[in-house]
Design a protein around this motif. Sequence first.
Motif, PDB file in Angstrom:
ATOM      1  N   TYR A   1     -38.398  -5.963  -0.801  1.00  0.00           N
ATOM      2  CA  TYR A   1     -38.754  -7.198  -1.621  1.00  0.00           C
ATOM      3  C   TYR A   1     -40.020  -7.352  -1.006  1.00  0.00           C
ATOM      4  CZ  TYR A   1     -40.001 -12.292  -1.814  1.00  0.00           C
ATOM      5  OH  TYR A   1     -40.475 -13.320  -1.938  1.00  0.00           O
TER       6      TYR A   1
ATOM      7  N   GLU B   1     -47.607  -6.653  -1.752  1.00  0.00           N
ATOM      8  CA  GLU B   1     -48.494  -5.580  -2.881  1.00  0.00           C
ATOM      9  C   GLU B   1     -48.893  -6.748  -4.106  1.00  0.00           C
ATOM     10  OE1 GLU B   1     -45.894  -2.503  -3.761  1.00  0.00           O
ATOM     11  OE2 GLU B   1     -46.899  -1.013  -2.042  1.00  0.00           O
ATOM     12  N   CYS B   2     -48.114  -7.483  -4.760  1.00  0.00           N
ATOM     13  CA  CYS B   2     -48.405  -8.374  -5.545  1.00  0.00           C
ATOM     14  C   CYS B   2     -49.594  -9.418  -5.178  1.00  0.00           C
ATOM     15  CB  CYS B   2     -47.305  -9.083  -6.152  1.00  0.00           C
ATOM     16  SG  CYS B   2     -46.054  -8.195  -7.160  1.00  0.00           S
TER      17      CYS B   2
ATOM     18  N   ARG C   1     -35.279  -3.119 -11.779  1.00  0.00           N
ATOM     19  CA  ARG C   1     -35.989  -2.563 -12.872  1.00  0.00           C
ATOM     20  C   ARG C   1     -35.119  -2.973 -14.008  1.00  0.00           C
ATOM     21  NH1 ARG C   1     -37.263   3.424 -10.816  1.00  0.00           N
ATOM     22  NH2 ARG C   1     -38.556   2.752  -9.008  1.00  0.00           N
TER      23      ARG C   1
ATOM     24  N   ARG D   1     -39.105  -7.254 -11.377  1.00  0.00           N
ATOM     25  CA  ARG D   1     -39.646  -6.288 -10.769  1.00  0.00           C
ATOM     26  C   ARG D   1     -40.155  -6.746  -9.312  1.00  0.00           C
ATOM     27  NH1 ARG D   1     -40.429  -1.780 -13.533  1.00  0.00           N
ATOM     28  NH2 ARG D   1     -40.176  -1.982 -15.997  1.00  0.00           N
ATOM     29  N   LEU D   2     -40.428  -7.964  -9.375  1.00  0.00           N
ATOM     30  CA  LEU D   2     -41.289  -8.460  -8.003  1.00  0.00           C
ATOM     31  C   LEU D   2     -39.890  -8.338  -7.056  1.00  0.00           C
ATOM     32  CD1 LEU D   2     -43.033  -9.793  -5.892  1.00  0.00           C
ATOM     33  CD2 LEU D   2     -42.623 -11.808  -6.978  1.00  0.00           C
TER      34      LEU D   2
ATOM     35  N   LYS E   1     -45.258   1.566   3.905  1.00  0.00           N
ATOM     36  CA  LYS E   1     -43.687   1.418   4.132  1.00  0.00           C
ATOM     37  C   LYS E   1     -43.056   2.352   4.940  1.00  0.00           C
ATOM     38  CE  LYS E   1     -43.451   1.408  -0.500  1.00  0.00           C
ATOM     39  NZ  LYS E   1     -43.018   1.458  -1.670  1.00  0.00           N
TER      40      LYS E   1
ATOM     41  N   GLY F   1     -37.594  -6.144  -7.121  1.00  0.00           N
ATOM     42  CA  GLY F   1     -36.978  -5.065  -6.916  1.00  0.00           C
ATOM     43  C   GLY F   1     -35.890  -4.625  -8.023  1.00  0.00           C
TER      44      GLY F   1
ATOM     45  N   LYS G   1     -49.117 -12.887 -10.051  1.00  0.00           N
ATOM     46  CA  LYS G   1     -49.766 -12.326  -8.974  1.00  0.00           C
ATOM     47  C   LYS G   1     -51.333 -12.942  -8.653  1.00  0.00           C
ATOM     48  CE  LYS G   1     -47.889  -7.750 -10.242  1.00  0.00           C
ATOM     49  NZ  LYS G   1     -48.178  -6.342 -10.630  1.00  0.00           N
TER      50      LYS G   1
ATOM     51  N   ASN H   1     -34.262   2.155  -6.316  1.00  0.00           N
ATOM     52  CA  ASN H   1     -35.746   1.731  -6.627  1.00  0.00           C
ATOM     53  C   ASN H   1     -36.648   1.545  -5.452  1.00  0.00           C
ATOM     54  OD1 ASN H   1     -34.630   1.375  -9.295  1.00  0.00           O
ATOM     55  ND2 ASN H   1     -34.283  -0.896  -8.935  1.00  0.00           N
TER      56      ASN H   1
ATOM     57  N   ASN I   1     -42.949  -5.315  -1.885  1.00  0.00           N
ATOM     58  CA  ASN I   1     -43.296  -5.764  -3.307  1.00  0.00           C
ATOM     59  C   ASN I   1     -43.970  -7.104  -3.461  1.00  0.00           C
ATOM     60  OD1 ASN I   1     -41.975  -3.710  -4.225  1.00  0.00           O
ATOM     61  ND2 ASN I   1     -40.369  -4.763  -4.997  1.00  0.00           N
ATOM     62  N   GLN I   2     -43.870  -8.221  -2.585  1.00  0.00           N
ATOM     63  CA  GLN I   2     -44.425  -9.261  -2.845  1.00  0.00           C
ATOM     64  C   GLN I   2     -45.928  -9.197  -1.897  1.00  0.00           C
ATOM     65  OE1 GLN I   2     -42.875 -12.996  -3.438  1.00  0.00           O
ATOM     66  NE2 GLN I   2     -44.989 -12.650  -3.698  1.00  0.00           N
TER      67      GLN I   2
END
Length: 634
Positions: free
Chosen positions: A182, A188-189, A628, A623-624, A196, A626, A137, A315, A185-186
């Motif tokens: 995805y 946010e990282c 788990r 996790r990145l 969303k 999606g 990250k 997820n 997530n990307q």
Amino acid sequence: MTTLELSGLVTKLESLGLGPIPQFSESHVLNKPLDVGRSYLAEILRNLTECDPNLAYKSIQVPNDIFTADLTVPLPKLSRGVYSQSFGDGLRRRFPSSPLFALPIQDGVHLRFMFNPRALPQLLLPYILDRGASYGKDRSIGLQDAETLHIGPKKLVVEFSSPNIASEFHTKHLRSTIYGAYIANQYECMGWEVIKFNYLGDWGKHLGLLGAGWEKFSSEEKFEADPVTHMLEVYNQINELFQPEKHASRAIRDAKRTGKEHGEDTAAIETQGLFAQRNAFFKKMEDGDEKALALWKRFRDASIEYYVRHYPSMNITFDEYSGESQVNSKTMDEVEELLKAKGISEESEGAWIVDLEKHGGKSGNVIIRDRDGSRAYSLRELAAILDRFRKYSFDKMIYVVANDHDLHFSRIKKILELLDMSELAQKLEHVNFNRSPHTSDHDQKLSDIIKEAKVSMHQSLQQNTDKAAILGDSDESAAKIGISALLAQVLSNRRSADHPLEMAKATSFERGSGPEFQYWYARLSSILATGSTDPAALSSEDFQSIEEETYTELLRILVQYPDITSAAFKTMEPSTLMHYLSSITDQLSVCFEAGESEEKPELSPAEYVLFEATRQVLENGMRLVGIRPVTRDN
């Protein structure tokens, strides 16, 4: 002292015999271990060639095939006009002894550099384990101002999934859901604040058609038992009856567009039959008729409740369920008035349109208000953009929608520019994907897709008892691993790729599949469950047990991870990450084939630390995208 701070990283490098880290503006040594190598290598190249320091740094690249080198330098980039062979020979001969690098290898116009297999584990393993879940990250990317932290992060609104009420969950919605999650997530990282949006197709004439069909085919008992299924049943029944009228009207429009004579007019068809009933019900909705709106609200509430219940199985969650119905009526009036005041919109055959060809855009008319007086989709889209910007003050808004909407979004941005909102238009981005013609077999409810993945995964686990012994084969395990299978199959292909969704293939344990990632994560977790080792407590002699080639190759993959996430962020191509995760599991397979055959081999302290770091990187990557991670215990 950890490597999380510069002083700790410098201390670690000094223990390896290296001096202070050379400073370069583009280097992020606390986020990317490859940048540590780049910095030292750039300093060596600068001294050897007496070139500009920044030129030396920028000439260093990651090779296309990471198994050929850790870093590579195209010689023409380092020095223009030189004869590469003799220039490279000279650099190789004069390349100084370095604790961090082996001697370079010349390959045509490239010099290829490998990390020293003794130094790499001693630097990289503490680097990864110190960062844990944050390895890969770079939250500084999302800051409004990297020098002024209190201003806060940039803000992204991302709209994805967006199914229509009373319609199947088409594969285009499935892919939008998976790609959109995805992307969220990307970002946010990378430090962005992400909102969303699920922008439902909850308004329009398709709901007028459902309303007309409800009077003919609905059953209150069936609706109470399973509202979404019954809405689909009624819509499909009425839509089947409506198709002949729809096709007849389209044939007349097509004939007029091509200049062919046609005796009929569309009005003769569209003012009677189901056309008229559909339009009449939707007009009631537009006019605020209490009975029509009450029925519409039942449809919308039941649909949202259904999706809120089922998205988490994938997820995925949303911050806001919006839709065409939620667009502010006053904002739509505002946009419509602006379009008229600026001479952008015009009346045409009873409708209000924007003829973009007259305004320097691509040919084609954008309908703003239909000739029956109802507000068109594009008007709602424009107003929704203004509503969201006023509410969230976003820095960027991404639409994750199939490529059949490319023209629509280009037209929307053009209209915003015509409205003197160019700055707002530049904040909009359409991340598209191929709407494959091969995917219609999976046009069904979301819950049906989730159930199909679970059933197929259960069968795969029963056929692969060795994998099931590690992962478990309960219904819960099958459901979780089945979702990872579904996600991985979609994400493993480039967004532009044309590929079908094949559940049996997705739930297999073949290379690059979600189940394969889950298996290796669970296997590592099982092996590592009974011990622990602090990498700081290991001596240089301890690290000798992982200097063999199979382990070095694994380390060379792990060091690349932050650069991989950075590359995927720039392109929004999750397939980059999926292929990288496959390279980890490929090399794990080599490591275990070369070592003990038991499921739980006896590990040296350094091996334990290496596999702990590998598990961490594998988990971060999963996790990145999606997925788990699943083990037998969870």
